[in-house]
Design an enzyme around this catalytic site. Structure first.
Site, PDB file in Angstrom:
ATOM      1  N   HIS A  17       0.843  -1.207   0.000  1.00 37.68           N
ATOM      2  CA  HIS A  17       0.000   0.000   0.000  1.00 37.68           C
ATOM      3  C   HIS A  17       0.878   1.257   0.000  1.00 37.68           C
ATOM      4  CE1 HIS A  17      -3.107  -2.540   2.422  1.00 37.68           C
ATOM      5  NE2 HIS A  17      -3.587  -2.395   1.205  1.00 37.68           N
ATOM      6  N   LYS A  41     -17.275  -5.722   9.718  1.00 36.79           N
ATOM      7  CA  LYS A  41     -16.392  -6.841   9.328  1.00 36.79           C
ATOM      8  C   LYS A  41     -15.381  -7.185  10.415  1.00 36.79           C
ATOM      9  CE  LYS A  41     -16.545  -6.909   4.312  1.00 36.79           C
ATOM     10  NZ  LYS A  41     -15.804  -6.682   3.074  1.00 36.79           N
ATOM     11  N   ARG A  90      -2.102  -6.321  -8.134  1.00 37.36           N
ATOM     12  CA  ARG A  90      -0.936  -7.176  -7.857  1.00 37.36           C
ATOM     13  C   ARG A  90      -0.791  -8.268  -8.895  1.00 37.36           C
ATOM     14  NH1 ARG A  90      -3.038  -8.169  -1.947  1.00 37.36           N
ATOM     15  NH2 ARG A  90      -4.818  -8.275  -3.321  1.00 37.36           N
ATOM     16  N   SER A 128      -2.962  -7.298   3.273  1.00 35.26           N
ATOM     17  CA  SER A 128      -3.223  -7.148   4.705  1.00 35.26           C
ATOM     18  C   SER A 128      -3.562  -8.502   5.323  1.00 35.26           C
ATOM     19  CB  SER A 128      -4.387  -6.178   4.938  1.00 35.26           C
ATOM     20  OG  SER A 128      -4.075  -4.907   4.443  1.00 35.26           O
TER      21      SER A 128
END
Ligand code: PNS
Length: 165
Positions: A17, A41, A90, A128
């Site tokens: 990031h 979440k 990615r 993450s």
């Protein structure tokens, strides 16, 4: 003035990031890092914590702002007069989801474009989720996240890396 937004959960911020943030900030006059408030979440870090961590690490960059948002990104984009949404790609596995999101966002708000920056090769495997997976078992995350956040991430998993030193 061209305003860009780099939206995401950043739970936690990874070096991947950070690489996209640094590269994006050179492409626009002002970069807003939009932190999604996704408390339902059950994120590792609260939205407030994530915003504070991002403000801490970007404090010396005058053209970067950090803001929390919830609801639709395109509504926040209008509120902040954003011209362009920036996302990192990615691998091909990211593409299908990102394409869908970019297309629905463009349908909902044709004024705004999405551009993609390809992840640097060094970070193409990094997410993450991977950081959390490694950290929760006490694995080494020093090459995965900014140094100043390493201990804070271990602490969330109640891992004390200094215990045997
Ligand atoms: O880092 P992430 O979790 O992959 O980021 C995803 C994010 C925050 C960019 C995306 O989930 C988002 O924009 N959420 C807000 C709701 C929205 O506008 N969704 C897209 C249209 S359905």
């Amino acid at each position: 003035m061209r305003i860009g937004i780099y939206p995401g959960s950043f739970d936690p911020l990874t070096l991947g990031h950070w690489d996209i943030i640094m590269r994006s900030a050179k492409l626009v006059d002002k970069l807003i890092i939009g932190v999604l408030n996704n408390s339902e979440k059950r994120p590792l870090f609260s939205a407030e914590e994530r915003v504070n961590m991002l403000r801490e690490i970007t404090s010396e960059y005058e053209n970067i702002e950090v803001e929390m948002f919830d609801g639709l990104l395109v509504e926040f984009v209008d509120l902040k007069s954003v011209d362009v949404i920036i996302r990192g790609l990615r691998a091909i596995s990211d593409f299908e989801y990102e394409l869908q999101i970019a297309q629905i966002n463009h349908k909902m708000n044709p004024r705004v474009e999405t551009i993609f920056l390809t992840a640097s090769v060094n970070y193409s495997y990094l997410s993450s989720s991977i950081v959390k997976e490694v950290a929760q078992y006490g694995g080494d995350i020093h090459d995965l996240v900014p140094e100043q956040f390493v201990d804070r991430i271990y602490k969330k998993f109640e891992i004390n890396k200094n215990a045997n030193k």
